[in-house]
Motif scaffolding. Structure first.
Motif, PDB file in Angstrom:
ATOM      1  N   ALA A  59      -2.746  -7.485   2.381  1.00 21.57           N
ATOM      2  CA  ALA A  59      -2.259  -6.198   2.501  1.00 21.57           C
ATOM      3  C   ALA A  59      -2.626  -5.780   4.011  1.00 21.57           C
ATOM      4  N   SER A  91      -4.472   1.030   0.318  1.00 23.27           N
ATOM      5  CA  SER A  91      -3.796  -0.377   0.294  1.00 23.27           C
ATOM      6  C   SER A  91      -3.926  -1.074  -1.358  1.00 23.27           C
ATOM      7  N   GLY A 101       0.949  -1.215  -0.013  1.00 28.24           N
ATOM      8  CA  GLY A 101       0.069   0.058   0.002  1.00 28.24           C
ATOM      9  C   GLY A 101       0.882   1.224   0.039  1.00 28.24           C
TER      10      GLY A 101
END
Length: 389
Positions: A298, A292, A275
């Motif tokens: 993530a 992100s 991200g």
């Protein structure tokens, strides 16, 4: 992630170890302050304001009826026991006491009590009253404010919670599946006259929540509110349910709702995996927010120092300009405290919303990680507010 931004798929703003971030005060918020946490094995009945153990001295051979047993508080009831009012039986404790004195629950305040209880099959629901916890105003002759009771309803044994004088049923569930095992209770009272008062009652069997109900009602009579626990039952039962029995309580905690200042940790200063930090959508706090990648796994992780251990409220500010949910796992110090927590669409990337999670923090270093659980990735993340302990 905005669908127009290029997929970077890199570790942005991350170090090999989570940095322990400088924090700044946020706006005032409410939090639960732990006020009472007695351990039966060490403080015994000193945890309570008063003890009502066979106050009519009806059964000396059975005394004491209330005592600490290991780290549990035990309440024994025999069929021969009698209260000073001879149509009923009572073995109860009242109030919440610390070494410095008893706690006063006052009008305008909100209190929460949590505990575990063991109700054996010998302690049965009855056709007349059998209360196992109450709130009352101190003094003789006053009616209960709220009660948790074991009541037969159309022949079925139930456990219920009511706002007593108004006859408001807060919640009810079957008792028999909960006997002979430990179950967890949570009771929250906003103390006030009429519609200014309310009660929340939660009952859990392991990880299963059986009741989580809130009702508005009058929760103040005068002076102050005092909790009671034990076995208090009428001898007028017509179901043949009265027999020698007992009840156990443990892990008793009382919290008072207080105004505190939250600690704010900006997302742009956190460790970010898959991200980037951006500032192209208005309404964010600080210097930006975390956007992100559209990928499961993530995450954004904050590290911070906490002065004392205890329960805290985590408030996550986010935006989701899509119509798709972007759930995340919330992990505190390596343990998932909320799995797949929903972060639904907020209508626009400039429309920010908040989601709260309760967690226990340790004294010293702590980490909070938010991890995307679907290919949509995380919502845009603005900050994490930490309120308490």
């Amino acid at each position: 992630m905005d669908i127009t931004r290029r997929q970077l798929g890199t570790l942005v703003g991350a170090a090999l170890l989570t940095p322990y971030l400088p924090a700044r005060p946020a706006a005032a918020a409410v939090a639960w302050q732990l006020m009472w946490a007695p351990e039966a094995s060490s403080v015994g009945l000193g945890a309570f304001e008063t003890i009502e153990d066979d106050r009519a001295d009806s059964h000396p051979a059975g005394q004491p009826h209330i005592f600490a047993e290991g780290n549990n508080f035990r309440f024994n009831m025999h069929t021969v026991d009698r209260d000073t009012m001879t149509d009923r039986q009572r073995q109860e404790v009242t109030g919440t006491r610390n070494p410095s004195g008893y706690l006063q629950w006052l009008k305008g305040e909100t209190w929460r009590v949590t505990y575990s209880m063991f109700i054996p099959s010998s302690l049965k629901a009855t056709t007349t009253f059998t209360h196992i916890s109450q709130t009352k105003m101190p003094g003789t002759g006053t009616l209960p404010i709220t009660t948790t009771s074991l009541r037969r309803v159309n022949g079925v044994q139930t456990i219920e919670h009511t706002i007593y004088e108004q006859g408001i049923l807060v919640g009810r569930t079957n008792l028999e599946p909960l006997q002979d095992k430990w179950i967890d209770a949570e009771y929250e009272i906003k103390i006030g006259d009429g519609s200014a008062g309310s009660v929340r009652w939660v009952l859990r069997d392991g990880s299963t929540t059986l009741v989580d109900a809130t009702k508005t009602g009058d929760t103040f009579l005068g002076d102050r509110v005092r909790p009671k626990w034990g076995i208090y039952r009428s001898l007028g039962d017509t179901s043949g349910s009265l027999q020698n029995c007992y009840m156990l309580l443990t892990n008793m905690r009382a919290y008072k709702q207080v105004q505190v200042t939250a600690t704010r940790l900006e997302a742009e200063n956190a460790t970010i995996s898959q991200g980037v930090v951006e500032s192209n959508h208005a309404g964010y706090s600080g210097t930006g927010f975390v956007n992100s990648d559209n990928v499961a796994g993530a995450y954004t992780e904050w590290g911070f120092q906490q002065g004392t251990a205890g329960p805290a409220t985590l408030t996550i500010r986010y935006a989701n300009g899509t119509s798709a949910n972007r759930p995340m796992d919330v992990t505190v110090n390596g343990t998932v405290v909320a799995s797949g927590l929903s972060f639904a669409g907020t209508g626009a990337w400039t429309t920010w919303a908040s989601k709260t999670v309760n967690a226990n923090l340790v004294a010293g270093a702590n980490t909070v990680r938010l991890t995307a659980t679907t290919a949509n990735g995380c919502p845009n993340l603005d900050y994490l507010d930490i309120t308490g302990p």
